[in-house]
Write a protein that holds these residues in place. Structure first.
Motif, mmCIF file in Angstrom:
data_model
loop_
_atom_site.group_PDB
_atom_site.id
_atom_site.type_symbol
_atom_site.label_atom_id
_atom_site.label_comp_id
_atom_site.label_asym_id
_atom_site.label_seq_id
_atom_site.Cartn_x
_atom_site.Cartn_y
_atom_site.Cartn_z
ATOM 1 N N MET A 272 0.833 -1.214 0.000
ATOM 2 C CA MET A 272 0.000 0.000 0.000
ATOM 3 C C MET A 272 0.864 1.260 0.000
ATOM 4 O O MET A 272 0.501 2.270 -0.580
ATOM 5 C CB MET A 272 -0.941 0.013 1.204
ATOM 6 C CG MET A 272 -2.059 -0.993 1.138
ATOM 7 S SD MET A 272 -3.169 -0.770 -0.248
ATOM 8 C CE MET A 272 -4.167 0.594 0.312
ATOM 9 N N ALA A 286 -2.978 13.277 -8.296
ATOM 10 C CA ALA A 286 -3.747 12.645 -7.219
ATOM 11 C C ALA A 286 -4.897 11.812 -7.783
ATOM 12 O O ALA A 286 -5.167 10.715 -7.290
ATOM 13 C CB ALA A 286 -4.277 13.712 -6.268
ATOM 14 N N GLY A 287 -5.559 12.327 -8.829
ATOM 15 C CA GLY A 287 -6.701 11.614 -9.388
ATOM 16 C C GLY A 287 -6.304 10.275 -9.970
ATOM 17 O O GLY A 287 -6.842 9.230 -9.607
ATOM 18 N N VAL A 288 -5.313 10.314 -10.862
ATOM 19 C CA VAL A 288 -4.843 9.082 -11.510
ATOM 20 C C VAL A 288 -4.346 8.097 -10.463
ATOM 21 O O VAL A 288 -4.601 6.890 -10.537
ATOM 22 C CB VAL A 288 -3.712 9.416 -12.511
ATOM 23 C CG1 VAL A 288 -3.217 8.156 -13.194
ATOM 24 C CG2 VAL A 288 -4.176 10.431 -13.519
ATOM 25 N N ASN A 290 -5.266 7.686 -7.352
ATOM 26 C CA ASN A 290 -6.373 7.007 -6.667
ATOM 27 C C ASN A 290 -7.015 5.961 -7.550
ATOM 28 O O ASN A 290 -7.299 4.855 -7.100
ATOM 29 C CB ASN A 290 -7.425 8.028 -6.235
ATOM 30 C CG ASN A 290 -7.038 8.704 -4.956
ATOM 31 O OD1 ASN A 290 -6.201 8.202 -4.222
ATOM 32 N ND2 ASN A 290 -7.614 9.857 -4.694
ATOM 33 N N VAL A 291 -7.253 6.324 -8.816
ATOM 34 C CA VAL A 291 -7.913 5.375 -9.727
ATOM 35 C C VAL A 291 -7.068 4.115 -9.840
ATOM 36 O O VAL A 291 -7.571 2.988 -9.729
ATOM 37 C CB VAL A 291 -8.126 6.014 -11.111
ATOM 38 C CG1 VAL A 291 -8.609 4.967 -12.101
ATOM 39 C CG2 VAL A 291 -9.129 7.147 -11.020
ATOM 40 N N THR A 293 -4.712 2.991 -7.743
ATOM 41 C CA THR A 293 -4.678 2.257 -6.471
ATOM 42 C C THR A 293 -5.918 1.376 -6.342
ATOM 43 O O THR A 293 -5.825 0.188 -6.022
ATOM 44 C CB THR A 293 -4.627 3.226 -5.275
ATOM 45 O OG1 THR A 293 -3.636 4.201 -5.537
ATOM 46 C CG2 THR A 293 -4.296 2.504 -3.993
ATOM 47 N N GLY A 294 -7.085 1.973 -6.622
ATOM 48 C CA GLY A 294 -8.323 1.215 -6.509
ATOM 49 C C GLY A 294 -8.348 0.040 -7.464
ATOM 50 O O GLY A 294 -8.701 -1.082 -7.087
ATOM 51 N N THR A 295 -7.949 0.294 -8.705
ATOM 52 C CA THR A 295 -7.956 -0.778 -9.706
ATOM 53 C C THR A 295 -7.028 -1.911 -9.280
ATOM 54 O O THR A 295 -7.364 -3.083 -9.408
ATOM 55 C CB THR A 295 -7.490 -0.226 -11.068
ATOM 56 O OG1 THR A 295 -8.107 1.039 -11.270
ATOM 57 C CG2 THR A 295 -7.855 -1.155 -12.191
ATOM 58 N N ILE A 297 -6.076 -2.715 -6.231
ATOM 59 C CA ILE A 297 -6.667 -3.453 -5.100
ATOM 60 C C ILE A 297 -7.652 -4.495 -5.618
ATOM 61 O O ILE A 297 -7.619 -5.672 -5.242
ATOM 62 C CB ILE A 297 -7.387 -2.498 -4.117
ATOM 63 C CG1 ILE A 297 -6.373 -1.600 -3.408
ATOM 64 C CG2 ILE A 297 -8.210 -3.283 -3.095
ATOM 65 C CD1 ILE A 297 -7.006 -0.619 -2.463
#
Lengths: 311, 309
Positions: A272, A286-288, A290-291, A293-295, A297
């Protein structure tokens, strides 16, 4: 069971991939620093993750949402009691752990006496802990005693001290889970509460001790984090709510309970941190970040679950 | 079964009524058209989000990404829907569809919803940051008009609540497909044996959640007139609490749309009530937690009576 089918493998592979991808950019420079930072920051995620893992092992519906509030409250009260005076580190630790014990007992009391679903009970209780922290903190930022701050940011044998604490706790949890009666009771309870109760497992005792353990772990993490970052802040625990659940699941523990995985928690905690620093060093906004990181996970969860299905 | 256990809706209604009476006692001026509107204005998006969460809880899952999703819908509404309505509408439609796909994927791969939605919360939040890196945007004029309309007799918030509750009650409790959807939460296998495609039903439940999530984002922008990427993050926990306050259960497809709307209103009112009590701001969050615990404790009476019978 071959090595490939070990559920914890995936989190370590992912962490290693993120690590080497980051270093690929700098052609190998800064490997030591990156690893050191990952171990320092990963330690906090690992400590709360270990606690959350125990609770999630209790079975469906068991999760502690009060971790951030417990961290903040324990850190705030401990730092207030220490008041930056030298030689009070031990007193602070005792206070932090006592706060953790108290919130754990309170959480379990709500769950057991009022029969609230754990999600709601810990959520509602966390609001109260948050208020207590705000009330006792009053926006003051008390520095931790110098010795304690040195310990939290220091190193031993080349590894961060907080990582040693996290490692020791991981080994402790692993031994308790695998080798002690309590650990077997916990797993049995998580696999089937009714069967465990009929088999004579003191189910409620197991549940109580688990909810107390997670809170004590959270309070320890809060105490260390506040010492590490030079003081307690009211939002210091915020990111550890989702983080604690994420590291448990990425680490290969079953969200359905009854199956926990200690090494995976550490791998996921490192991952992480590393994935964020990897995306940072590739210049992602920041946007990319987060996207992705979520993908990632979700991808790991899919990989881990299809792996389990085949073996 | 006793009277109380059969009519679970009584508990949320009574809690809201007690809280409302206490608020009026503290602040009689709130007992007016204008006062009620002020009290409940912000409850409308929360009620819509609670309904969305209820759709997910109805099929035995839980959505940890709802707050981020509502924020994203709000960001799209405040930017695209305002500047290029057609494109905005298409994006919102795509968001609803992606929720339906999410439901199908979760079911097909037997993934734990709590983790997938946790991952999705990063994705939604990331896209929202991408669209609106700093707070801003503007509410479309028609949406602003809709959310600030002053209907005769009862304020907008109350009218909206009645409409939301009535529509979702018809859909979930009265219609054939609603019954089947609740059946998925009760016993997915027997629904499948009865010839229904569970994957489609789950997609439908998630799609409905996406639809209400988008509506919540739109309603929020209509009230707040602008948006930012974190505008509704607290809705995730508020919506879960709202569903449970409204008499819903985490498992078994036991949900109540009317209760969920009332639950959302109770949560909103609790915040206003505490500020009327002139409680020190330090304790407001904590007192909200205490009210939550208090109301949920009342559930014990219902539960025990129900199981004894």
């Amino acid at each position: 069971m071959s090595v490939l089918s070990r559920p914890w493998l995936w989190s370590w592979l992912a962490a290693a991939a993120a690590f080497s991808l980051t270093l690929g950019l700098t052609s190998g420079r800064g490997a030591g620093e990156l690893g050191y930072a990952a171990l320092s920051f990963g330690a906090f995620a690992a400590i709360v993750g270990l606690g959350q893992m125990l609770v999630i092992t209790l079975g469906p519906g068991n999760v502690d949402l009060s971790i951030p509030a417990t961290m903040t409250l324990a850190a705030t009260l401990a730092l207030k009691a220490m008041g930056s005076d030298p030689g009070t580190a031990f007193l602070g630790l005792v206070i932090a752990l006592a706060v953790g014990f108290g919130t754990g007992v309170a959480n379990y009391a709500l769950i057991f006496l009022l029969r609230l679903p754990p999600i709601i009970a810990t959520l509602a209780a966390s609001l109260i802990y948050q208020s207590l922290a705000i009330w006792s903190n009053r926006g003051l930022r008390i520095k931790p005693p110098a010795g304690l701050a040195d310990f939290a940011t220091g190193r031993f044998l080349g590894l961060p001290n907080v990582a040693w604490v996290g490692l020791a706790l991981a080994i402790l949890v692993w031994v308790v889970l695998e080798r002690s009666v309590w650990g077997r009771w916990l797993l049995a309870t998580g696999q089937n509460l009714r069967v465990a109760r009929l088999a004579g497992v003191p189910v409620e005792l197991v549940r109580a001790s688990t909810y107390i353990s997670v809170a004590v772990f959270a309070s320890l993490a809060g105490y260390l984090l506040a010492s590490f970052s030079g003081g307690a802040a009211l939002n210091m625990g915020q990111e550890y709510l989702l983080m604690s659940i994420a590291v448990v699941v990425i680490g290969g523990s079953s969200i359905a309970g009854g199956n926990s995985n200690v090494p995976g928690v550490w791998g996921a905690a490192l991952f992480m941190f590393l994935v964020v620093s990897m995306l940072n060093s590739y210049g992602a906004g920041a946007g990319v970040r987060n996207v992705l990181t979520g993908t990632i996970i979700i991808a790991i969860v899919i990989a881990a679950s299809s792996r389990r299905a085949r073996t | 079964m006793t009277f109380l256990a059969r009519h679970r809706i009584i508990l949320p209604v009574v809690s809201l009524a007690v809280l409302l009476a206490a608020t009026f006692y503290m602040q009689p001026r709130a007992m007016s058209y204008f006062g009620l509107n002020l009290l409940f204005n912000l409850a409308v998006p929360i009620a819509l989000a609670t309904i969305a969460q209820m759709m997910i809880i109805m099929v035995n899952d839980i959505d940890l990404s709802l707050g981020a999703f509502v924020s994203l819908a709000a960001c799209v509404t405040a930017t695209f829907l305002n500047d290029a309505p057609m494109l905005g509408l298409l994006i919102l439609l795509a968001l609803v569809l992606s929720y339906a796909v999410l439901g199908a994927v979760i079911h097909a791969l037997e993934l734990p919803a709590i983790v997938v939605t946790l991952g999705m919360s990063f994705v939604w939040g990331g896209i929202a940051l991408f669209i609106l890196p700093s707070p801003g945007g503007a509410a479309p004029g028609w949406l602003r008009t809709l959310m600030t309309v002053k209907p005769p007799f009862a304020p907008m918030a109350v009218v909206a609540a009645v409409i939301i509750a009535a529509v979702t009650h018809l859909l979930i409790m009265r219609s054939g497909i609603g019954t089947v959807l609740r059946g998925v939460g009760g016993n997915a296998r027997s629904v499948a044996r009865a010839g229904w495609s569970v994957i489609r039903l789950k997609a439908l439940a998630y799609g409905l959640a996406g639809l209400f999530g988008v509506l919540a984002g739109m309603a929020l922008v209509g009230l707040a007139t602008s948006a930012d990427a974190n505008i509704a993050l607290r809705y995730t926990l508020l919506s879960i609490a709202g569903v449970i306050l409204g008499g819903g259960e985490f498992t078994g497809g036991k949900v109540s749309p009317t209760g969920a709307v009332i639950g959302a209103f109770t949560l909103t009112l609790a915040a206003s009530f505490l500020s009327f009590m002139r409680l020190s701001p330090d304790w407001q969050i904590g007192a909200q937690g205490a009210i939550l615990i208090l109301v949920l404790t009342a559930r014990l009476i219902f539960r025990q009576k129900g199981s004894e019978a």
